[in-house]
Motif scaffolding. Structure first.
Motif, PDB file in Angstrom:
ATOM      1  N   VAL A  81       1.152  -1.245   0.009  1.00 12.64           N
ATOM      2  CA  VAL A  81       0.174  -0.393  -0.269  1.00 12.64           C
ATOM      3  C   VAL A  81       1.128   1.278   0.340  1.00 12.64           C
ATOM      4  N   TRP A  82       0.067   1.884  -0.655  1.00 10.34           N
ATOM      5  CA  TRP A  82       1.231   3.478  -0.415  1.00 10.34           C
ATOM      6  C   TRP A  82      -0.064   4.875  -0.599  1.00 10.34           C
ATOM      7  N   ILE A  83       0.358   5.442   0.724  1.00 11.10           N
ATOM      8  CA  ILE A  83      -1.557   6.537   1.034  1.00 11.10           C
ATOM      9  C   ILE A  83      -0.687   7.094   0.673  1.00 11.10           C
ATOM     10  N   ASP A  84      -1.552   8.277   0.250  1.00 15.09           N
ATOM     11  CA  ASP A  84      -1.500   9.518  -0.281  1.00 15.09           C
ATOM     12  C   ASP A  84      -0.899  10.801   1.084  1.00 15.09           C
ATOM     13  N   PRO A  85      -0.197  11.330   0.943  1.00 14.86           N
ATOM     14  CA  PRO A  85       0.281  12.269   2.109  1.00 14.86           C
ATOM     15  C   PRO A  85      -1.220  13.014   2.202  1.00 14.86           C
ATOM     16  N   THR A  86      -1.585  13.386   1.903  1.00 11.35           N
ATOM     17  CA  THR A  86      -3.045  13.967   1.758  1.00 11.35           C
ATOM     18  C   THR A  86      -4.666  13.173   2.522  1.00 11.35           C
ATOM     19  N   MET A  87      -4.178  12.240   2.487  1.00  8.92           N
ATOM     20  CA  MET A  87      -5.030  10.780   2.998  1.00  8.92           C
ATOM     21  C   MET A  87      -5.967  11.237   4.270  1.00  8.92           C
ATOM     22  N   GLY A  88      -6.959  11.926   4.631  1.00  9.61           N
ATOM     23  CA  GLY A  88      -7.594  11.904   5.640  1.00  9.61           C
ATOM     24  C   GLY A  88      -8.614  10.903   6.205  1.00  9.61           C
ATOM     25  N   LYS A  89      -9.017  11.133   7.501  1.00  8.83           N
ATOM     26  CA  LYS A  89      -8.728   9.641   8.052  1.00  8.83           C
ATOM     27  C   LYS A  89     -10.187  10.127   9.141  1.00  8.83           C
ATOM     28  N   PRO A  90     -11.230   9.194   9.074  1.00  9.78           N
ATOM     29  CA  PRO A  90     -10.697   7.515   9.024  1.00  9.78           C
ATOM     30  C   PRO A  90     -10.975   6.997   8.456  1.00  9.78           C
ATOM     31  N   TYR A  91     -10.110   5.690   7.520  1.00  4.11           N
ATOM     32  CA  TYR A  91     -10.535   4.677   6.626  1.00  4.11           C
ATOM     33  C   TYR A  91      -9.793   4.018   6.815  1.00  4.11           C
ATOM     34  N   PHE A  92     -10.065   2.589   5.969  1.00  4.69           N
ATOM     35  CA  PHE A  92      -9.786   1.067   5.719  1.00  4.69           C
ATOM     36  C   PHE A  92      -9.470   1.464   4.425  1.00  4.69           C
ATOM     37  N   PHE A  93      -8.092   0.527   4.981  1.00  3.92           N
ATOM     38  CA  PHE A  93      -7.397  -0.211   3.680  1.00  3.92           C
ATOM     39  C   PHE A  93      -8.694  -1.353   2.672  1.00  3.92           C
ATOM     40  N   TYR A  94      -9.013  -2.011   3.717  1.00  8.21           N
ATOM     41  CA  TYR A  94     -10.119  -3.044   3.413  1.00  8.21           C
ATOM     42  C   TYR A  94     -10.648  -3.374   4.553  1.00  8.21           C
ATOM     43  N   GLY A  95     -11.919  -3.853   4.400  1.00 13.34           N
ATOM     44  CA  GLY A  95     -12.802  -4.570   5.121  1.00 13.34           C
ATOM     45  C   GLY A  95     -14.033  -5.696   4.921  1.00 13.34           C
ATOM     46  N   LEU A  96     -13.626  -6.635   4.954  1.00 18.31           N
ATOM     47  CA  LEU A  96     -14.261  -7.955   5.086  1.00 18.31           C
ATOM     48  C   LEU A  96     -15.612  -8.153   5.920  1.00 18.31           C
ATOM     49  N   GLY A  97     -16.645  -8.038   5.861  1.00 23.92           N
ATOM     50  CA  GLY A  97     -17.615  -8.324   6.790  1.00 23.92           C
ATOM     51  C   GLY A  97     -18.771  -7.763   6.012  1.00 23.92           C
ATOM     52  N   ASN A  98     -19.846  -7.536   6.367  1.00 26.33           N
ATOM     53  CA  ASN A  98     -21.231  -6.629   6.566  1.00 26.33           C
ATOM     54  C   ASN A  98     -21.964  -5.520   7.292  1.00 26.33           C
ATOM     55  N   THR A  99     -22.603  -4.433   6.993  1.00 20.33           N
ATOM     56  CA  THR A  99     -23.111  -3.196   7.293  1.00 20.33           C
ATOM     57  C   THR A  99     -25.093  -3.450   8.033  1.00 20.33           C
ATOM     58  N   SER A 100     -25.315  -2.636   8.375  1.00 19.66           N
ATOM     59  CA  SER A 100     -26.370  -2.469   8.821  1.00 19.66           C
ATOM     60  C   SER A 100     -26.550  -1.304   8.930  1.00 19.66           C
ATOM     61  N   GLY A 101     -27.332  -0.730   7.792  1.00 15.43           N
ATOM     62  CA  GLY A 101     -27.404   0.795   7.811  1.00 15.43           C
ATOM     63  C   GLY A 101     -26.304   1.440   6.793  1.00 15.43           C
ATOM     64  N   SER A 102     -26.200   2.133   7.955  1.00 20.67           N
ATOM     65  CA  SER A 102     -24.475   3.574   7.691  1.00 20.67           C
ATOM     66  C   SER A 102     -23.491   2.891   8.499  1.00 20.67           C
ATOM     67  N   ASN A 103     -22.974   1.798   9.361  1.00 19.51           N
ATOM     68  CA  ASN A 103     -22.553   1.093  10.149  1.00 19.51           C
ATOM     69  C   ASN A 103     -22.247  -0.005   9.973  1.00 19.51           C
ATOM     70  N   GLY A 104     -20.751  -0.548   9.849  1.00 23.98           N
ATOM     71  CA  GLY A 104     -20.161  -2.113  10.045  1.00 23.98           C
ATOM     72  C   GLY A 104     -21.055  -2.829  10.550  1.00 23.98           C
ATOM     73  N   ASP A 105     -21.422  -3.976  10.707  1.00 24.84           N
ATOM     74  CA  ASP A 105     -21.981  -5.140  11.571  1.00 24.84           C
ATOM     75  C   ASP A 105     -20.786  -6.450  11.190  1.00 24.84           C
ATOM     76  N   GLY A 106     -20.250  -6.572  11.567  1.00 30.08           N
ATOM     77  CA  GLY A 106     -19.030  -7.517  12.154  1.00 30.08           C
ATOM     78  C   GLY A 106     -18.146  -7.263  10.712  1.00 30.08           C
ATOM     79  N   TYR A 107     -16.997  -7.256  11.707  1.00 31.61           N
ATOM     80  CA  TYR A 107     -15.780  -7.120  10.124  1.00 31.61           C
ATOM     81  C   TYR A 107     -14.464  -7.862  10.728  1.00 31.61           C
ATOM     82  N   LEU A 108     -14.030  -7.467   9.693  1.00 26.00           N
ATOM     83  CA  LEU A 108     -12.046  -8.112  10.255  1.00 26.00           C
ATOM     84  C   LEU A 108     -11.362  -6.247   8.972  1.00 26.00           C
TER      85      LEU A 108
END
Length: 547
Positions: A81-108
Motif C-alpha cells: 500500500v502507498w498512502i497519499d500524504p493528503t489522506m484524511g481519516k478514518p478510513y479502511f484499507f480493506y473491510g471484510l464483513g457486513n453492514t447494517s444501515g450506515s454502520n459496519g455489522d461484523g467485520y475484519l
C-alpha cells in the motif's frame, strides 16, 4: 556491481484463497490470479499503470465476492500500500464483513491511522484491536509499505514490512464466525461505515490465505526482494565469487573467477549468518552460477590498478574523478571517470574487450542538480533521513535511503520523517525548481546494487525563513563565536539544520556567556542544545581505541 532488475515477491500459494495483483492497465475487473475465480469488481474511477491500482479517495473501491471468510478458523491478509500524504481519516484499507444501515455489522479490517487491525461481531463498540503499544503510531505515507495481518486461534499479529508491529493473544472471534460465514460487504479501498473516507493512494498484490502465514513466510512475501539481495551478496562473498547480480530473464546469478577450483553448483551458506537486523533466514536464494570467461581475481585487481595509475597517478584524486568496478553481467571492468579521451584512450586500446569507459554521471549530474557529496551533507550538515523508530527492516532502510537521495539530488535542505504524514523534504526559501516534481538521481542503486522498482513520493515544502546561504552564514558565525580563532579545543560544537522545526541546532558545551550572543543575533533561528564535555578519562579511552 551492476543490477538490472529486482526479484519478484515470494510466490507462496499454499492456502491462497484470493490474489489481486492489481497490475491491469485498464478495465473494471480486478483479476484473481489464485485460480479460484474470485475476480473483484472495480467501482468508481481507478487509475491503472501496471504497477498497482490508484484509488482517488472519493469513489474508488473494489467489491470482492461474498463469503470470502466462510469456514475460516485462520486467515492472512497481506498487501502493498502507498498512502497519499493528503489522506484524511478514518478510513479502511480493506473491510471484510457486513453492514447494517450506515454502520459496519461484523467485520475484519486494517487501517493506517492509527495503524491497527480490528475484528468485531457487531460494530465498533465490540471490536477487538490488534495494534502497537504506541497507540498513536501511524503507517508512513508517501512510500510503499507492506502490511500483513495473520490470525490463528486467539492470536492475531500485525506486520509492517515483514516485521511484527503488534500482537494480541485475546482475539476470540474466528474469521468464519463473522456473519455466520455470510459476508456481503467485502471491500478493498472502502470502509464498512458510510461516514468514513474512501482510501486515497495505491495498492497492489492483495492476497487472502486460509491460514496464518509463518513469520518467515510473511518476511518472504513482504521484503523478500531486499533480503534476497543481502543474502545473495553474503553467498557470493562467502564462496569467493567475483560478483552477484539479477538477470532479468533467469534471476539471481553469481559469477566466479575463471580459475575457481571449488564447486560452483554447491554453494555453502555462511554459518550463523544473520542480516543486519539480526534475522536468521529460513531459506537461501539458489542462484545460477558461472565462471568468468576471461578474468581471475588477480587479473581484475591488476586492471583496476592500471586504470587508477593512469587516471589518478600518484594518488591524485583532485584532477579527475574515478569509480572502477567489475560488471559481472557483461564480464567487463567499468571505469566511470571525467578524464578526457587523451588520458583514457591508451587504456581503451590496451584493454579492448575487457574495459568499458563511462562518464562520471554520479559526480556530474544534469545541470542544476546536487550530489550527496555536495551541498546538503557537506554544507548544511543536516541529519540523514530516517524514521524516528529507526530501521527495523531492509525495505524501510532502502526507502529512506531513497528519500535522502531525492533530497540530495534535488538540492534540498533536509529530509525527515513526520509521524503524521511520512517523509518530508524541505527546500531553501529561494528555491526556483519545481518542488512537486522531484527528479530521481540517474543510476542510483542501493548498497547491494539494486535498482529500485519504486521511489517514495515525499511531501515537499520550502523553509519559511532560510536560504542555503543564510544557514551557511549562521554556521560560520557559530564557529567564530564558539571556536574563536579556530580554537577547537576550548568547546565542542556540532551544527545541523533541523527541518522539522526550521531551526539551526547548535550542540555545544560552551557556557551561556558564549552562546547567548548567538541567540540574540539570530532569534527564532538557532536552538542551543547543551552537551557534556568529555572528561579526561573519556579522552584517554578514545585515544586507546584509536591506537
Amino acid at each position: 556491481m551492476l543490477t538490472t532488475a529486482a526479484p519478484a515477491q515470494a510466490e507462496i500459494t499454499d492456502g491462497l484463497l484470493l490474489r489481486y495483483k492489481l497490475d491491469e492497465t485498464s478495465g473494471t475487473v480486478a483479476h484473481d490470479s489464485s485460480g479460484h475465480d474470485r475476480d473483484g469488481t472495480v467501482n468508481g474511477t481507478a487509475g491503472w499503470d501496471g504497477d498497482g491500482m490508484a484509488f482517488n479517495g472519493s469513489n474508488t473501491y473494489v467489491k470482492m465476492p461474498n463469503n470470502i471468510m466462510a469456514g475460516l478458523n485462520s486467515i492472512t491478509v497481506t498487501f502493498d500500500v502507498w498512502i497519499d500524504p493528503t489522506m484524511g481519516k478514518p478510513y479502511f484499507f480493506y473491510g471484510l464483513g457486513n453492514t447494517s444501515g450506515s454502520n459496519g455489522d461484523g467485520y475484519l479490517f486494517t487501517t493506517g491511522n492509527t495503524f491497527r487491525t480490528s475484528v468485531s461481531m457487531t460494530d465498533y463498540t465490540a471490536k477487538q484491536d490488534i495494534k502497537p503499544s504506541d497507540t498513536s503510531y501511524q503507517l508512513a505515507r508517501g512510500m510503499w509499505k507492506h502490511v500483513t495481518y495473520t490470525q490463528t486461534g486467539n492470536t492475531g499479529i500485525l506486520f509492517e514490512n515483514g516485521v511484527e508491529k503488534a500482537r494480541s493473544t485475546n482475539v476470540t472471534i474466528a474469521p468464519g464466525a463473522i456473519g455466520g460465514g455470510t459476508t456481503t460487504a467485502n471491500y478493498l479501498g472502502r470502509s464498512l461505515y458510510s461516514s468514513d473516507l474512501y482510501f486515497k493512494g495505491r495498492m497492489r498484490d492483495f492476497r487472502v490465505y486460509n491460514r496464518a502465514l509463518s513469520t518467515s513466510e510473511v518476511q518472504a512475501v513482504a521484503t523478500g526482494t531486499e533480503q534476497q539481495w543481502e543474502q545473495l551478496q553474503a553467498l557470493a562473498s562467502h564462496n569467493g565469487a567475483l560478483a552477484a547480480f539479477e538477470d532479468p530473464d533467469i534471476g539471481p546469478v553469481v559469477i566466479f573467477p575463471s580459475d575457481y577450483t571449488g564447486d560452483i553448483d554447491d554453494l555453502q551458506t555462511p554459518p550463523d549468518w544473520t542480516n543486519e537486523f539480526g534475522q536468521t533466514p529460513t531459506d537461501w536464494p539458489t542462484p545460477t552460477t558461472a565462471k568468468s570467461p576471461q578474468f581471475t581475481l588477480d587479473q581484475i585487481t591488476d586492471l583496476q590498478d592500471a586504470v587508477t595509475a593512469q587516471i589518478q597517478p600518484d594518488g591524485d584524486t583532485s584532477t579527475y574523478q574515478l569509480n572502477v568496478f567489475y560488471d559481472g553481467m557483461h564480464d567487463r571492468v567499468v571505469a566511470q571517470t571525467d578524464a578526457p579521451a587523451s588520458v583514457t584512450d591508451p587504456l581503451a586500446t590496451q584493454y579492448a574487450g575487457k574495459l568499458v569507459l563511462e562518464g562520471y554521471a554520479f559526480q556530474y549530474p544534469a545541470t542544476g542538480k546536487c550530489t550527496p557529496e555536495n551541498r546538503t551533507s557537506g554544507s548544511v550538515l543536516s541529519r540523514q533521513a530516517a524514521p524516528e523508530a529507526g530501521f527495523k527492516d531492509a525495505l524501510t532502510k532502502l526507502q529512506w535511503q531513497q528519500v535522502q537521495a531525492l533530497a540530495d539530488y534535488n538540492c534540498a535542505l533536509a529530509a525527515f520523517d513526520d509521524p503524521a504524514i511520512g517523509p518530508v523534504v524541505i527546500f531553501p526559501s529561494d528555491y526556483t525548481g519545481n518542488i512537486d516534481d522531484l527528479q530521481k538521481p540517474p543510476g542510483w542503486t542501493s548498497e547491494y546494487g539494486e535498482i529500485p522498482a519504486d521511489w517514495p513520493t515525499p511531501t515537499t515544502a520550502k523553509s519559511p525563513q532560510f536560504t542555503l546561504d543564510q544557514i551557511t552564514e549562521i554556521q560560520d558565525a557559530v564557529i567564530r563565536e564558539v571556536s574563536a580563532d579556530g580554537d577547537t579545543t576550548a568547546y565542542s560544537v556540532g551544527i545541523h539544520y533541523d527541518g522539522i522545526h526550521d531551526r539551526v541546532v547548535v550542540e555545544t558545551d560552551a557556557p551561556a556567556s558564549v552562546t547567548d550572543p548567538l541567540l540574540t543575533a539570530y532569534p527564532d533561528r538557532i536552538v542551543i542544545e547543551t552537551v557534556t564535555a568529555p572528561t579526561p578519562a573519556d579522552t584517554a579511552d578514545s585515544e586507546e581505541l584509536d591506537a
